[in-house]
Motif scaffolding. Structure first.
Motif, short mmCIF file in Angstrom:
data_model
loop_
_atom_site.label_atom_id
_atom_site.label_comp_id
_atom_site.label_asym_id
_atom_site.label_seq_id
_atom_site.Cartn_x
_atom_site.Cartn_y
_atom_site.Cartn_z
N LEU A 159 57.58 -60.16 -127.40
CA LEU A 159 57.38 -60.60 -126.03
C LEU A 159 55.90 -60.45 -125.68
O LEU A 159 55.31 -59.39 -125.92
CB LEU A 159 58.24 -59.77 -125.08
CG LEU A 159 58.33 -60.22 -123.63
CD1 LEU A 159 59.69 -59.86 -123.05
CD2 LEU A 159 57.22 -59.55 -122.79
N LEU A 160 55.31 -61.49 -125.14
CA LEU A 160 53.88 -61.52 -124.84
C LEU A 160 53.65 -61.99 -123.41
O LEU A 160 54.35 -62.88 -122.92
CB LEU A 160 53.15 -62.47 -125.79
CG LEU A 160 53.37 -62.26 -127.29
CD1 LEU A 160 52.85 -63.46 -128.06
CD2 LEU A 160 52.67 -60.99 -127.73
N VAL A 161 52.63 -61.41 -122.75
CA VAL A 161 52.25 -61.85 -121.41
C VAL A 161 50.75 -62.14 -121.42
O VAL A 161 49.95 -61.25 -121.74
CB VAL A 161 52.57 -60.80 -120.34
CG1 VAL A 161 52.23 -61.36 -118.95
CG2 VAL A 161 54.03 -60.39 -120.39
N ASN A 162 50.37 -63.36 -121.09
CA ASN A 162 48.97 -63.76 -121.00
C ASN A 162 48.46 -63.39 -119.61
O ASN A 162 48.81 -64.02 -118.62
CB ASN A 162 48.84 -65.26 -121.25
CG ASN A 162 47.40 -65.74 -121.27
OD1 ASN A 162 46.52 -65.12 -120.68
ND2 ASN A 162 47.15 -66.86 -121.94
N CYS A 163 47.62 -62.35 -119.56
CA CYS A 163 47.00 -61.91 -118.30
C CYS A 163 45.48 -62.05 -118.39
O CYS A 163 44.74 -61.21 -117.85
CB CYS A 163 47.37 -60.46 -118.01
SG CYS A 163 49.12 -60.10 -117.94
N ALA A 164 45.02 -63.08 -119.09
CA ALA A 164 43.60 -63.19 -119.43
C ALA A 164 42.76 -63.81 -118.33
O ALA A 164 41.59 -64.15 -118.57
CB ALA A 164 43.45 -63.99 -120.73
N GLY A 165 43.30 -63.97 -117.13
CA GLY A 165 42.50 -64.44 -116.01
C GLY A 165 41.84 -65.78 -116.26
O GLY A 165 42.47 -66.73 -116.71
N ALA A 166 40.55 -65.85 -115.97
CA ALA A 166 39.81 -67.11 -116.14
C ALA A 166 39.75 -67.57 -117.58
O ALA A 166 39.44 -68.73 -117.85
CB ALA A 166 38.41 -66.94 -115.58
N TRP A 167 40.05 -66.67 -118.52
CA TRP A 167 40.00 -66.99 -119.94
C TRP A 167 41.38 -67.36 -120.50
O TRP A 167 41.52 -67.61 -121.69
CB TRP A 167 39.43 -65.82 -120.73
CG TRP A 167 37.97 -65.61 -120.52
CD1 TRP A 167 36.94 -66.06 -121.29
CD2 TRP A 167 37.35 -64.88 -119.44
NE1 TRP A 167 35.73 -65.68 -120.77
CE2 TRP A 167 35.95 -64.95 -119.62
CE3 TRP A 167 37.86 -64.19 -118.34
CZ2 TRP A 167 35.05 -64.35 -118.74
CZ3 TRP A 167 36.96 -63.60 -117.45
CH2 TRP A 167 35.57 -63.69 -117.67
N ALA A 168 42.41 -67.42 -119.64
CA ALA A 168 43.77 -67.66 -120.11
C ALA A 168 43.89 -68.98 -120.86
O ALA A 168 44.68 -69.11 -121.81
CB ALA A 168 44.75 -67.63 -118.94
N ALA A 169 43.12 -69.97 -120.45
CA ALA A 169 43.22 -71.30 -121.07
C ALA A 169 42.65 -71.35 -122.48
O ALA A 169 42.88 -72.32 -123.22
CB ALA A 169 42.50 -72.33 -120.20
N GLN A 170 41.91 -70.32 -122.87
CA GLN A 170 41.26 -70.34 -124.19
C GLN A 170 42.16 -69.84 -125.32
O GLN A 170 41.74 -69.83 -126.47
CB GLN A 170 39.98 -69.50 -124.13
CG GLN A 170 38.93 -70.06 -123.17
CD GLN A 170 37.64 -69.26 -123.19
OE1 GLN A 170 37.54 -68.22 -123.84
NE2 GLN A 170 36.64 -69.73 -122.46
#
Length: 328
Positions: A159-170
């Motif tokens: 299970l993974l959660v993308n919390c990368a903010g402004a970099w999430a799209a990368q």
């Protein structure tokens, strides 16, 4: 549980934020208002538990906000009330505001203290943290998320959660449409000895040109610009001076303070200005990002809703308006 961060945790948008829990802002999108109200209600207990567990102060202040709105704007928030000029003078004698001025029952925190407290509390609960290692790709096996590849290694996870903010799209292979929205800020401190100074004002102040946030140690934080400048975090001295002057116009006593620091941060914006919360098209892969200017405010409710979602409980609010799938 493992947190992977490209640098130190809470050192991007959180570190650069002002820390206003601006739950009565009339510019909050309609779809987001229930989450904003719920998160504001959670904050006192959230702040107390976090400080108790971490031993860190987050400078949680609940004196409220004095907001000078553009003509015709008003707050529908419970407890908000319009102020006469003499009431403003009674609340904050040093302020020089005019026009459409309101008292808003809002709070604020020091985001850098909040970040330190979150990291210490997470470690206390057994969370492992890997730093200096940006995630490059989400891995999949048998049709669901199976781990991540970073610039240094691979980590397995169901299970993974993308919390990368402004970099999430990368982060490949899915496109989570966030973009950086730059904000510049400046911190003023008293001349001479800066320790144990009482702040000039007790309330947060917001005008169309600037917001002023008092810290309990006497610092005054002024912000913030909204700039579409890509990943550029360069501080522009002319912009900082304009912010300072806007602050002095509202609070003339700021002219006697000196600039201690200035910085720029990158808020995670989205195409429709709403957060991205929920499971992506890849089972087991979730997103919690895109909070734009409300990341500090929405932290408690985001944590609650994502925990409910990923553990199979029914979330307390309908997350359909915030689903990653709305972008196709």
């Amino acid at each position: 549980m493992l947190v992977i961060d490209k640098q130190e945790p809470a050192h991007e948008a959180t570190y650069a934020a002002g820390g206003m829990i601006a739950s009565c802002d009339p510019h909050v999108p309609h779809e987001l208002r229930p989450l904003v109200a719920a998160s504001a209600r959670l904050y006192p207990e959230f702040a107390q538990e976090l400080q108790d567990e971490s031993g860190e102060s987050i400078d949680f202040r609940d004196a409220g906000t004095i907001a000078c709105f553009a003509n015709g704007e008003r707050s529908e928030c419970a407890g908000a009330r319009q102020l006469a000029a003499e009431e403003v003078s009674q609340l904050e004698p040093l302020l020089r505001l005019g026009g459409n001025t309101w008292f808003l029952p809002e709070r604020c925190v020091d985001p850098r203290g909040l970040g330190r407290a979150l990291v210490r509390a997470a470690k206390h609960r057994g969370v492992d943290i890997v730093t200096g290692s940006p995630v490059i790709e989400v891995l999949a096996a048998d049709g669901r998320a199976s781990g991540v590849r970073t610039s240094r290694s691979e980590y397995g996870a169901g299970l993974l959660v993308n919390c990368a903010g402004a970099w999430a799209a990368q982060i490949a292979p899915l496109s989570i449409p966030t973009r950086p929205v730059k904000g510049q800020m400046v911190c003023l401190v008293p001349q001479g000895d800066t320790h144990h100074k009482r702040p000039l004002i007790q309330h947060v102040v917001r005008t169309p040109e600037v917001y002023i946030i008092p810290r309990s140690d006497g610092r005054m934080v002024l912000g913030a610009t909204v700039e579409e400048a890509g990943f550029n975090k360069k501080v522009d001295p002319e912009t900082i001076q304009k912010l300072r002057q806007a602050g002095v116009d509202a609070l003339p006593a700021l002219a006697e303070m000196r600039i201690h620091d200035a910085w720029a941060g990158l808020r995670p914006g989205t195409p429709d200005n709403l957060p991205i919360l929920g499971e992506t098209s890849l089972p087991g892969y979730y997103a919690a990002t895109g909070h734009y200017r409300d990341g500090i405010l929405l932290a408690p409710i985001t944590a609650q809703l994502m925990a409910e979602l990923i553990t199979g409980c029914k979330p307390a609010f309908d997350l359909q308006p915030f689903s990653p799938l709305r972008f196709g």
